[in-house]
Design an enzyme around this catalytic site. Structure first.
Site, PDB file in Angstrom:
ATOM      1  CG  ASP A 318      -1.450   1.285   1.633  1.00 30.34           C
ATOM      2  OD1 ASP A 318      -2.144   1.850   0.770  1.00 30.34           O
ATOM      3  OD2 ASP A 318      -1.227   1.757   2.767  1.00 30.34           O
ATOM      4  CG  ASP A 519      -1.285   2.217   6.644  1.00 29.87           C
ATOM      5  OD1 ASP A 519      -1.758   1.966   5.523  1.00 29.87           O
ATOM      6  OD2 ASP A 519      -1.175   3.368   7.081  1.00 29.87           O
ATOM      7  CG  ASP A 523      -4.166  -0.832   3.066  1.00 29.34           C
ATOM      8  OD1 ASP A 523      -4.410  -0.606   1.868  1.00 29.34           O
ATOM      9  OD2 ASP A 523      -3.487  -0.090   3.792  1.00 29.34           O
TER      10      ASP A 523
END
Ligand code: ADP
Ligand code: MG
Length: 643
Positions: A318, A519, A523
């Protein structure tokens, strides 16, 4: 043997050896009756723990190695080979004791964590400062932590400055300076300053409490290899008993052997074919690796996570908060509807006040820096991957991507669209602000790439990760800028949470096992969809922490490299152990059937192999990554399914 204290196990083992020695001496002295008494005591000592364990397994409908060993010892006694039977029980009990001590070392990792939990806190209340149990401190209360004390609860510093030793939680060796506004964790140690802390989590939900839960779960979760062994264990044990029985009956009937000779050979077969070493090889290795990782600030939620990470071919990151630090600074506040920047920022900050997103923190911080009054929203709704919707001063304020703020695909007004493009072209993350359906302006925010990210990505490639990718909900240009800085060639931008899941699925189908590192709340679905989900523990959201299989307690991407290298090493050790254990069994079985191996030799060979696999697994406790070789990163294959 959980119900037996480990010292009892050691004492029983020593007793077995002592009575065995006495028995041997008495036989030499011609005192046969006394010798049998001594051997009986040796059997009692050596067989006690095994009998309890075998009985427990039998009642659960399972046949285990303890039963096989007891059968063999009983058979040896029946043949008058008491000494060999006692040697068998002694060595079996010795290897169990060693195993128990070995496993206790990994278990101690949890006990050490538990010991970090302070029980009391000094709370500031109407009556003054009172010492109370941590369970009785409510979220929002202020606690006082004096120099040198352990911080009892998770919270945010409201007053004071101090260096805090966070090593127990994050593995950072150097204390970090904590000032008002900083987050502190329960279990970390306050340095020389006095800190006032506003509690943000109840005692049962602190980061430390969650780590303890996760590590405890990790030990009960079985790895696939382990489950395979469990599954074949039963038929295998039955097979060993059947083969031994067949040998005992077949040799006299078919080859005319005397029954005692046939029995002796059958018992030897029972011992050498027992899967003790096979059974212990996987847990000994994986638990050692998990304990090693925990010390380095990497939490594996089980052996399965370790095995899965070892097989990863693709690592997908991410962007915000994972590859970047997630500390967003508002660089541009641009009204596009004639209003003032102050009004725009104040409205946006009010809407973002309850959001956990890094962007929200940046916007709220900017408003505070400008000295704006930020009133809490009457209602608040987060749309993961898109933005927020909140009622502020009677108006519905939306902050986020254009699709969210302009209902149902309506185009952005021209000034806002141009501003958005300009900011994005400059590498900013840009969000649109609207109130009551009118677009008011655009806010641009900048983040910085984590300093260690490039090194970590390069190290992953050197470890043979075939592809490194980036998936983000942010715009293409910002994503491309980050990717370029890190030499990541596979980038997918403007993804909704479920599109991140789809991206992970495509990569899995194309290329094999995928690890997703993230995080955010947005996600979490992708973390679950990947073969291994890795969460950033420091700045990560609870949703990410709960879903992930691996947590990097310190937001340092090099820990991911450590975790991957360790997982590979652990897998290699498991394979070594299984191969070695199987080879020893095969060799001893052949020697027994073809060459009439002595029972005592079989016993020694069998138990030695068990001790060797345990010792080999324990080496993982001390494993450290070798210096990474400086090799140029390999050419990446083109991605078939990526945009
Ligand atoms: P990433 O995948 O980079 O972590 P997200 O999926 O969380 O990013 O967010 C994607 C985009 O959605 C952001 O770039 C932003 O435009 C918008 N967004 C998400 N959450 C918020 C929020 N709380 N406030 C404003 N915009 C948001
Ligand atoms: Mg993120």
């Amino acid at each position: 043997m959980p119900s037996l204290r480990r010292h009892h196990l050691a004492v029983l083992t020593a007793g077995t050896l002592a009575f065995l020695a006495v028995g041997v001496l008495l036989v030499r002295a011609g005192q046969d009756a006394a010798a049998y008494a001594a051997y009986t005591l040796a059997y009692a000592c050596g067989g006690y723990a095994a009998t309890r364990a075998a009985w427990g397994a039998l009642r659960a409908g399972r046949i285990d190695v303890n039963l096989l060993m007891l059968l063999a010892a009983a058979g040896a006694a029946a043949l008058g080979a008491w000494d060999e039977g006692a040697v068998l029980l002694f060595l079996f009990s010795l290897s169990n004791t060693l195993e128990y001590y070995a496993m206790a070392r990994t278990r101690r990792a949890i006990e050490a964590l538990m010991a970090l939990r302070p029980e009391r806190a000094l709370a500031r209340r109407a009556a003054g400062e009172v010492t109370v149990a941590v369970e009785d401190v409510a979220v929002g209360e202020t606690i006082v932590v004096r120099p040198g004390e352990r911080i009892p609860l998770d919270g945010r510093v409201t007053a004071g400055v101090s260096d805090v030793d966070q090593a127990p939680i994050t593995g950072e060796s150097v204390p970090v300076t904590r000032t008002p506004g900083d987050v502190v964790f329960a279990g970390t140690i306050n340095g020389g300053g006095l800190l006032e802390i506003e509690v943000t989590r109840p005692a049962g939900e602190t980061t430390l409490a969650r780590i303890i839960r996760m590590v405890a779960e990790a030990q009960s979760q079985r790895a696939p290899t382990q489950r395979l062994i469990d599954r074949v264990g039963q038929p295998y044990a039955l097979g060993v008993i059947a083969a031994s029985g067949a040998l005992a009956a077949g040799l006299p009937l078919l080859a005319g052997w005397p029954l005692p000779d046939a029995l002796y050979r059958a018992i030897t077969l029972l011992v050498v074919a027992s899967p003790c070493a096979l059974v212990i090889s996987t847990p000994a290795s994986l638990l050692s690796a998990i304990a090693n990782a925990a010390r380095a600030g990497v939490l594996f939620k089980g052996g399965a996570a370790l095995e899965a990470l070892a097989g990863v071919r693709t690592v997908v990151f991410d962007k915000t908060g994972t590859l970047t630090r997630g500390v967003l600074v508002a660089t541009d506040v641009v009204p596009t509807d004639g209003g003032s920047p102050q009004t725009l920022l104040a409205l946006a900050a009010a809407a973002e006040l309850r959001s956990e997103h890094h962007l929200a923190e940046g916007i709220v911080a900017a408003a505070q820096a400008w000295g704006l009054a930020v009133e809490p929203p009457a209602t608040f709704q987060a749309v993961p991957g898109q933005g927020v919707i909140a009622q502020v001063a009677g108006a519905e304020v939306r902050v986020g991507v254009p699709e969210l703020v302009t209902d149902a695909g309506a185009a952005l007004p021209e000034p806002a669209r141009r501003t958005l493009e300009r900011l994005e072209a400059a590498g900013r993350t840009a969000v649109v602000v609207a109130a009551s359906g009118r677009v008011l302006g655009v806010i641009g925010l900048a983040d910085v790439v984590r300093p260690e990210a490039a090194e970590a990505v390069a190290a992953l490639r050197r470890l043979g990760v075939a592809r490194v990718g980036l998936v983000t909900g942010d715009n293409e240009r910002t994503a491309a800028a980050v990717a370029a800085a890190l030499a990541i060639t596979h980038v997918e931008a403007r993804l909704q949470p479920e599109e991140k899941v789809a991206a992970i699925r495509r990569l899995r189908a194309a290329d094999g096992a995928v690890a997703m590192v993230g995080d955010g709340v947005n996600d979490a679905p992708a973390l679950a969809a990947a073969d291994v989900g890795v969460a950033m523990g420091g700045g990560g959201t609870d949703a990410a922490l709960e879903t992930a299989d691996v947590v990097l307690m310190r937001d340092d991407l090099r820990r991911l490299v450590y975790a991957l290298a360790l997982a590979r090493r652990a897998r290699a050790v498991v394979v070594q152990n299984l191969a070695f254990a199987a080879a020893v069994i095969a060799a001893l079985v052949v020697a027994t059937l073809a060459a009439g191996l002595r029972l005592s030799a079989g016993v020694v060979g069998h138990e030695m192999s068990t001790v060797i696999v345990v010792a080999n697994g324990l080496r993982l406790l001390r494993w450290r990554p070798p210096e990474a070789p400086a090799v140029a990163p390999p050419e990446e294959k083109p991605a078939p399914a990526l945009k």
